[in-house]
Structure formats: C-alpha cells, structure tokens
Motif scaffolding. Structure first.
Motif, PDB file in Angstrom:
ATOM      1  N   ALA A  18      31.328  31.414  41.867  1.00  0.00           N
ATOM      2  CA  ALA A  18      32.790  31.593  41.920  1.00  0.00           C
ATOM      3  C   ALA A  18      33.238  32.628  40.878  1.00  0.00           C
ATOM      4  O   ALA A  18      34.051  33.517  41.173  1.00  0.00           O
ATOM      5  CB  ALA A  18      33.502  30.263  41.697  1.00  0.00           C
ATOM      6  N   VAL A  19      32.715  32.523  39.670  1.00  0.00           N
ATOM      7  CA  VAL A  19      33.083  33.450  38.588  1.00  0.00           C
ATOM      8  C   VAL A  19      32.730  34.884  38.969  1.00  0.00           C
ATOM      9  O   VAL A  19      33.546  35.805  38.848  1.00  0.00           O
ATOM     10  CB  VAL A  19      32.353  33.059  37.272  1.00  0.00           C
ATOM     11  CG1 VAL A  19      32.515  34.141  36.211  1.00  0.00           C
ATOM     12  CG2 VAL A  19      32.871  31.731  36.755  1.00  0.00           C
ATOM     13  N   ASP A  20      31.510  35.082  39.452  1.00  0.00           N
ATOM     14  CA  ASP A  20      31.058  36.440  39.769  1.00  0.00           C
ATOM     15  C   ASP A  20      31.838  37.039  40.937  1.00  0.00           C
ATOM     16  O   ASP A  20      31.995  38.255  41.023  1.00  0.00           O
ATOM     17  CB  ASP A  20      29.558  36.447  40.093  1.00  0.00           C
ATOM     18  CG  ASP A  20      28.709  36.207  38.844  1.00  0.00           C
ATOM     19  OD1 ASP A  20      29.247  36.327  37.730  1.00  0.00           O
ATOM     20  OD2 ASP A  20      27.517  35.891  38.994  1.00  0.00           O
ATOM     21  N   SER A  21      32.316  36.175  41.848  1.00  0.00           N
ATOM     22  CA  SER A  21      33.067  36.710  42.983  1.00  0.00           C
ATOM     23  C   SER A  21      34.482  37.105  42.561  1.00  0.00           C
ATOM     24  O   SER A  21      35.128  37.917  43.213  1.00  0.00           O
ATOM     25  CB  SER A  21      33.117  35.693  44.117  1.00  0.00           C
ATOM     26  OG  SER A  21      33.990  34.639  43.793  1.00  0.00           O
ATOM     27  N   MET A  22      34.968  36.541  41.475  1.00  0.00           N
ATOM     28  CA  MET A  22      36.359  36.745  41.056  1.00  0.00           C
ATOM     29  C   MET A  22      36.479  37.813  39.974  1.00  0.00           C
ATOM     30  O   MET A  22      37.444  38.573  39.960  1.00  0.00           O
ATOM     31  CB  MET A  22      36.885  35.403  40.511  1.00  0.00           C
ATOM     32  CG  MET A  22      38.345  35.363  40.180  1.00  0.00           C
ATOM     33  SD  MET A  22      39.353  35.158  41.654  1.00  0.00           S
ATOM     34  CE  MET A  22      40.997  35.462  40.965  1.00  0.00           C
ATOM     35  N   PHE A  23      35.505  37.841  39.062  1.00  0.00           N
ATOM     36  CA  PHE A  23      35.608  38.715  37.905  1.00  0.00           C
ATOM     37  C   PHE A  23      34.518  39.790  37.931  1.00  0.00           C
ATOM     38  O   PHE A  23      33.475  39.595  38.547  1.00  0.00           O
ATOM     39  CB  PHE A  23      35.488  37.890  36.613  1.00  0.00           C
ATOM     40  CG  PHE A  23      36.618  36.924  36.420  1.00  0.00           C
ATOM     41  CD1 PHE A  23      37.834  37.342  35.883  1.00  0.00           C
ATOM     42  CD2 PHE A  23      36.484  35.599  36.796  1.00  0.00           C
ATOM     43  CE1 PHE A  23      38.888  36.454  35.709  1.00  0.00           C
ATOM     44  CE2 PHE A  23      37.527  34.698  36.631  1.00  0.00           C
ATOM     45  CZ  PHE A  23      38.731  35.124  36.086  1.00  0.00           C
ATOM     46  N   ASN A  24      34.783  40.881  37.217  1.00  0.00           N
ATOM     47  CA  ASN A  24      33.823  41.978  37.176  1.00  0.00           C
ATOM     48  C   ASN A  24      32.976  41.922  35.919  1.00  0.00           C
ATOM     49  O   ASN A  24      32.262  40.968  35.682  1.00  0.00           O
ATOM     50  CB  ASN A  24      34.562  43.306  37.290  1.00  0.00           C
ATOM     51  CG  ASN A  24      35.087  43.517  38.690  1.00  0.00           C
ATOM     52  OD1 ASN A  24      34.335  43.404  39.646  1.00  0.00           O
ATOM     53  ND2 ASN A  24      36.374  43.799  38.818  1.00  0.00           N
ATOM     54  N   GLY A  25      33.115  42.940  35.060  1.00  0.00           N
ATOM     55  CA  GLY A  25      32.225  43.060  33.910  1.00  0.00           C
ATOM     56  C   GLY A  25      32.710  42.364  32.649  1.00  0.00           C
ATOM     57  O   GLY A  25      32.194  42.617  31.567  1.00  0.00           O
ATOM     58  N   GLU A  26      33.700  41.473  32.774  1.00  0.00           N
ATOM     59  CA  GLU A  26      34.205  40.791  31.595  1.00  0.00           C
ATOM     60  C   GLU A  26      33.111  39.955  30.934  1.00  0.00           C
ATOM     61  O   GLU A  26      32.113  39.620  31.553  1.00  0.00           O
ATOM     62  CB  GLU A  26      35.383  39.862  31.970  1.00  0.00           C
ATOM     63  CG  GLU A  26      36.605  40.578  32.493  1.00  0.00           C
ATOM     64  CD  GLU A  26      36.562  40.778  34.005  1.00  0.00           C
ATOM     65  OE1 GLU A  26      35.461  40.686  34.609  1.00  0.00           O
ATOM     66  OE2 GLU A  26      37.631  41.039  34.582  1.00  0.00           O
ATOM     67  N   LEU A 190      46.809  34.794  38.800  1.00  0.00           N
ATOM     68  CA  LEU A 190      45.758  35.793  38.618  1.00  0.00           C
ATOM     69  C   LEU A 190      45.299  36.247  40.000  1.00  0.00           C
ATOM     70  O   LEU A 190      44.796  35.454  40.792  1.00  0.00           O
ATOM     71  CB  LEU A 190      44.576  35.166  37.865  1.00  0.00           C
ATOM     72  CG  LEU A 190      43.373  36.069  37.640  1.00  0.00           C
ATOM     73  CD1 LEU A 190      43.687  37.120  36.577  1.00  0.00           C
ATOM     74  CD2 LEU A 190      42.161  35.244  37.233  1.00  0.00           C
ATOM     75  N   THR A 191      45.502  37.541  40.286  1.00  0.00           N
ATOM     76  CA  THR A 191      45.091  38.038  41.596  1.00  0.00           C
ATOM     77  C   THR A 191      43.734  38.716  41.480  1.00  0.00           C
ATOM     78  O   THR A 191      43.344  39.190  40.418  1.00  0.00           O
ATOM     79  CB  THR A 191      46.125  39.034  42.149  1.00  0.00           C
ATOM     80  OG1 THR A 191      46.326  40.053  41.168  1.00  0.00           O
ATOM     81  CG2 THR A 191      47.443  38.349  42.433  1.00  0.00           C
ATOM     82  N   SER A 192      43.005  38.722  42.582  1.00  0.00           N
ATOM     83  CA  SER A 192      41.675  39.325  42.615  1.00  0.00           C
ATOM     84  C   SER A 192      41.742  40.632  43.372  1.00  0.00           C
ATOM     85  O   SER A 192      42.402  40.726  44.403  1.00  0.00           O
ATOM     86  CB  SER A 192      40.703  38.388  43.329  1.00  0.00           C
ATOM     87  OG  SER A 192      39.492  39.047  43.579  1.00  0.00           O
ATOM     88  N   ASN A 193      41.047  41.650  42.854  1.00  0.00           N
ATOM     89  CA  ASN A 193      40.929  42.882  43.636  1.00  0.00           C
ATOM     90  C   ASN A 193      39.577  42.953  44.332  1.00  0.00           C
ATOM     91  O   ASN A 193      39.217  43.954  44.926  1.00  0.00           O
ATOM     92  CB  ASN A 193      41.167  44.126  42.751  1.00  0.00           C
ATOM     93  CG  ASN A 193      40.258  44.116  41.535  1.00  0.00           C
ATOM     94  OD1 ASN A 193      39.299  43.356  41.485  1.00  0.00           O
ATOM     95  ND2 ASN A 193      40.579  44.951  40.555  1.00  0.00           N
ATOM     96  N   LYS A 194      38.818  41.851  44.251  1.00  0.00           N
ATOM     97  CA  LYS A 194      37.487  41.828  44.876  1.00  0.00           C
ATOM     98  C   LYS A 194      37.465  40.989  46.146  1.00  0.00           C
ATOM     99  O   LYS A 194      36.597  41.146  46.986  1.00  0.00           O
ATOM    100  CB  LYS A 194      36.462  41.245  43.891  1.00  0.00           C
ATOM    101  CG  LYS A 194      36.270  42.082  42.638  1.00  0.00           C
ATOM    102  CD  LYS A 194      35.300  41.401  41.677  1.00  0.00           C
ATOM    103  CE  LYS A 194      33.869  41.406  42.190  1.00  0.00           C
ATOM    104  NZ  LYS A 194      32.964  40.684  41.271  1.00  0.00           N
ATOM    105  N   LEU A 195      38.382  40.052  46.269  1.00  0.00           N
ATOM    106  CA  LEU A 195      38.383  39.123  47.399  1.00  0.00           C
ATOM    107  C   LEU A 195      39.709  39.229  48.134  1.00  0.00           C
ATOM    108  O   LEU A 195      40.738  39.553  47.543  1.00  0.00           O
ATOM    109  CB  LEU A 195      38.219  37.689  46.892  1.00  0.00           C
ATOM    110  CG  LEU A 195      36.898  37.325  46.213  1.00  0.00           C
ATOM    111  CD1 LEU A 195      37.025  35.999  45.484  1.00  0.00           C
ATOM    112  CD2 LEU A 195      35.766  37.264  47.226  1.00  0.00           C
ATOM    113  N   GLU A 196      39.684  38.909  49.418  1.00  0.00           N
ATOM    114  CA  GLU A 196      40.913  38.964  50.209  1.00  0.00           C
ATOM    115  C   GLU A 196      41.735  37.688  49.990  1.00  0.00           C
ATOM    116  O   GLU A 196      41.209  36.586  50.093  1.00  0.00           O
ATOM    117  CB  GLU A 196      40.533  39.082  51.687  1.00  0.00           C
ATOM    118  CG  GLU A 196      41.703  39.384  52.597  1.00  0.00           C
ATOM    119  CD  GLU A 196      41.333  39.176  54.072  1.00  0.00           C
ATOM    120  OE1 GLU A 196      42.250  39.100  54.899  1.00  0.00           O
ATOM    121  OE2 GLU A 196      40.122  39.081  54.366  1.00  0.00           O
TER     122      GLU A 196
END
Lengths: 294, 294
Positions: A18-26, A190-196
């Motif tokens: 879940a974390v990896d799908s939501m966040f990038n290189g943080e 918090l919006t995601s730019n990786k998931l729809e």
C-alpha cells in the motif's frame, strides 16, 4: 525537506505494498506494530502513518480503531485498497523441484488458513508450520537453500527476499481486499498522483444514547432521506463494557457544508455522540506486480 | 459414546478457555486452523467445533465467516463470550527477578500491540520479539529457564506451561471480549449447565439486490417496527468483488414462528437473499481463573 512515511513493517508486508503504491521516493520507516506507528505520527516523528483499517495478517481493525480513537488528533487523510493475494515461493535454487517433494511450508497461521483448500487438495502430505509473519517465513526460506522448503507470502516478499514464485494465487477466496488508511496530524486530504481516484469517503463514529430497538433505524433515516449512500456500517463494542456499542459508518461522499453536517446535527439532537475520523479520497491498487518476482 | 469437541488450538489459546468453560470431560481435539476445524465438523469427524467469530490473535472473523458460509450445512448452536486478558509471565525460577532486568519479552505481534502502553511506560528498555502464537511464546519461556525472558499470554497458557504470572492484566484496553461460537451439523441449540445463560440470538446474513441509498434503511424497518432488537450489524464485502456487500445481523431473540420469519419474508420480497446461520443461547465467561496460575 523530505517527508517521512511510517508503516506497519517489516518489509514485504501488504501494508508496504500500500505504501509503495501511494508514495514515491520519500523516506519510509517500518514500525513493529500499529500502536507504535500511530504514536509516531501523533508525536510528529513521522509525517504520515499507513496502517490497515481492516483485518490483515499483520494487524486487526480492533487494534487500529482503538488507538485512532484514543489518539483523537490524528485524521484519516487517504485510503488505498489492496487485493490480498497469496503465493507459494521457494529459494531459486529449488525452483525446479516438484512441489510434492517439499518438506515444509512456512507462513503466518492466518495465511496458512487462507490457503486451506489449496494445501488440502494439492499438497496434502506437506507439513505447514507457523511463523510470526509471512515476511519472516520468506526470510527463512531465503536463508535455507539447502532445505527444500517453501513460504506462503505476497509478491513483494518474493521480490524483497529474492524467491521464486512457483504457484500463484493459492488463496481460497478471490476478491479479498484490505483497506489501508493514511493517518496525518492535519485534517488535509492526501491525493495520489500514482493511482486513479475511485471516490471519496467520510468516516464517522456514532454512539447511541441507549441500547433500544429501532435506534439505529432512526440514525440511518438521517442519511437515507438525504440520499447519502453508506458504503460501510459496523456496530462495535464500546470499551465501557458489554451491551454498549458504537457504529463505524462510511459515507460515500466528501464532507460538504450542508448535508453531512446537518445529518450529524440531527443525530446529536437525538442524544448521539458523533466523531469525524476523516474525509478522504480512496484508491484501488491494481494488485498486479506479481510478474515482478517470477 | 463420548462426544468429540474440536477447537482452534494449540492448548493455552483463548479458544481453549471458551471450550473448557462450556464443556466438561468430553474428548477435546485441537486443530491448527479454523478451516480444518470447520471441515472436521462438516465431515462428522467431530461433533462440535469451537472457533472465534470475532477477531482474536488466533484467527479473524473473515476466515471464520468465509468458511461457515461456504460450508452451509453447519449451524451456530451456542456462543461463549470470553474477556481478553493478557498477562506477563516468566519461568518460576525467574519469578523473583526485577522486571526491568528481563532481556526479551516474547509474544504474538498482536498481543504485543495490545500491551503497547504498558510496555512503553513500564519496560521501555526491554525488547519485544514476535512469535507465531502466545502459546508458542509461553512454551519457549517454559523451556528456557536459563534465560531471563517473559511471555505475554493468557492465564490458561501460564497454567499449561507452568509459568508464574508476574504482572496481571497488562493489556491497554479493558472490556475487550471475544465471541466464540460452537458449530454443529444439526440445527439444535446447545445449552450449558456450567455457565449462566445471558440471552438468545439469531444470526442471519442479508444481501441486498443492489447498492443504493436507503436500501439498508428499508431492511432495518422490517426489524424496527416489530421491536426486534439488533445487537450487531456489520456490512461485509461479498467475495464477488468490490462494491457488493452483505450484512451480518444478530437479532437479540430466539427464532420464533411469526416475527423473524415474517421479517425475513419481507426482506426476500424486496429482493434480498437471507440465510440463517443459527439461533442459539449465549454465555459470558467470568474471566476469572487468573488466580489459578499464581
């Protein structure tokens, strides 16, 4: 300055997916359990905490809810729904062995239970032994190439521990999903730019003034006649004893300025206590990624 | 002929506490997981199966419900509610040591999470390590008197593994209870002569024809105007995908010949599917017994 994301670790858990799908290189920091992770976001040691809000092998909804409700000043700001898929994996040096020659399959007891029909029908003579987590099972298999043993775990564990998936999707029930919520000190979605984005939810708890027939029905009227759709409702015992309970309710809508506040005001006028745990967008993880590991 | 009771083992689990409070000298057989235990009662290898219907360290409501619903021909015939109390225990030869000299505390990760505040405040410098179950942690401590280690587990585990409880009730939240249900092939309520009957429940599942605002409200009307009190309601995802769900409902009443059947008939006429999982008495375990071990 980079943000820090805390999650329920270790690496190779469904929470980490879940974390990896939501966040990038943080910066990502694994915690040993849910209360530690919630403490850390409350104390601002981390910016966001990712924990399961439904039952997983790694934690239960009871633990998460108890500590969120106690913390009070952390809010749900986003949600990722991850399909729960279990795979059978071995050390790559044993990938060519026939499966019925396996000596032991290791996993968390709940993961072994989730694959009950597969194990009974396909590998009835192979022993299944319990470990503290699916990740610990994957780690054991990675360190013991000399034993012909397997682990039941997810695709991320296979990748992290460099194991070969020899049988995909061995869980008995498809369409098992788990909700992971992102917690934060500020009530800012918090919006995601990786998931729809799949939609928006507002999660509230409602406790009734007394245990009487029809009370819940009256509470639901406040939503029904406003056409507010509920995607979840669950009665849960209060920590004050048996017989008292509160409701956990998901309203399938962003917190607006009229409808939801008015519904809440009406419930309060009936003597209910209402808390808003968050109003947030939700996302569905595709569940793909298993191909990474084979 | 003596009856055989299957339960979610090993010895020293909360499920075993439920079994011992309900049954006397019958043959008791521990199973490694919930699906195996439900299979055994379905195949008549055992007469009764005792499994958790709420989240415990030993299993989740998801696993129990998935397999009960699939089995179809097993019914809930009784219920025991057991308080969840966690204690800190050591080998009796180490019982005089100061607690802050402990090197490691072992337990299941969820039990460690449940005792988070105690561990953080009282024993911040003692490491907590995960094991596959609280019983496995108790067993490890019993076999390693030379190490100054402790386990977090329940009073039955202390008794089974002959450990000394050095700190009672170290869980963060009081009034945690878990429901254990007794399953049987025949739909015949099982009464206890050891515990006081607290009441009667009828548990049903209701699936709605479509996901629309107010549908649940309409279903609840069928109960509300008949003054049928509900003690639990929970929406649960169907295994057919996201977005579809069914409701798990406990009606606080024995299945009668008029009110509940008429409510069900009304729901069915609205297009709902209704299944009765059982109509059964329920019992509350006192939770005492901790004095046995010290």
């Amino acid at each position: 300055m980079s943000e820090t994301i805390g999650y329920l670790g270790p690496k190779g858990t469904f929470t980490k997916i879940a974390v990896d799908s939501m966040f990038n290189g943080e910066v990502k920091k694994g915690y040993k359990n849910i209360p530690e992770c919630i403490d850390a976001v409350q104390n601002k040691e981390i910016d966001y905490a990712v924990v399961p809000l439904e039952n997983t092998i790694e934690g239960t909804v009871n633990i998460t809810l108890d500590y969120i409700i106690q913390a009070k000043d952390v809010k749900i700001v986003s949600e990722v729904i991850v399909p729960i898929r279990q795979h059978l994996m071995v050390h790559s040096s044993n990938a060519a062995q026939p499966l019925d020659k396996l000596s032991i399959i290791y996993s968390h007891p709940h993961a072994i239970a989730q694959c009950h029909a597969y194990l009974r029908n396909e590998l009835p003579n192979v022993k299944a032994n319990s470990m503290a987590s699916t990740a610990a099972a994957a780690e054991y298999v990675s360190k013991h190439p000399e034993e012909n043993v397997a682990a039941i775990a997810n695709h991320l564990a296979a990748k992290e521990y460099d194991l070969s998936i020899v049988e995909k999707d061995i869980h008995d029930f498809d369409n098992n999903h788990t909700r992971f919520v992102v917690l934060h000190k500020e009530n800012a979605a918090l919006t995601s730019n990786k998931l729809e984005e799949k939609g928006y939810k507002t999660t509230i708890t409602v406790s009734l003034p007394s245990d009487r027939p029809g009370a819940l029905h009256q509470v639901l009227s406040a939503f029904a006649w406003r056409n507010l759709n509920l995607s979840k409702i669950e009665s849960r015992p209060m920590k004050t004893g048996l017989g008292n309970y509160y409701f956990l309710i998901d309203i399938e809508q962003k917190l607006d300025e009229v409808l939801i506040p008015n519904a809440i005001a009406e419930m309060e006028s009936l003597g209910c206590s209402v808390e808003i745990l968050g109003s947030y967008p939700y996302y569905l993880h595709s569940g793909n990624g298993v191909t990474l590991a084979i």
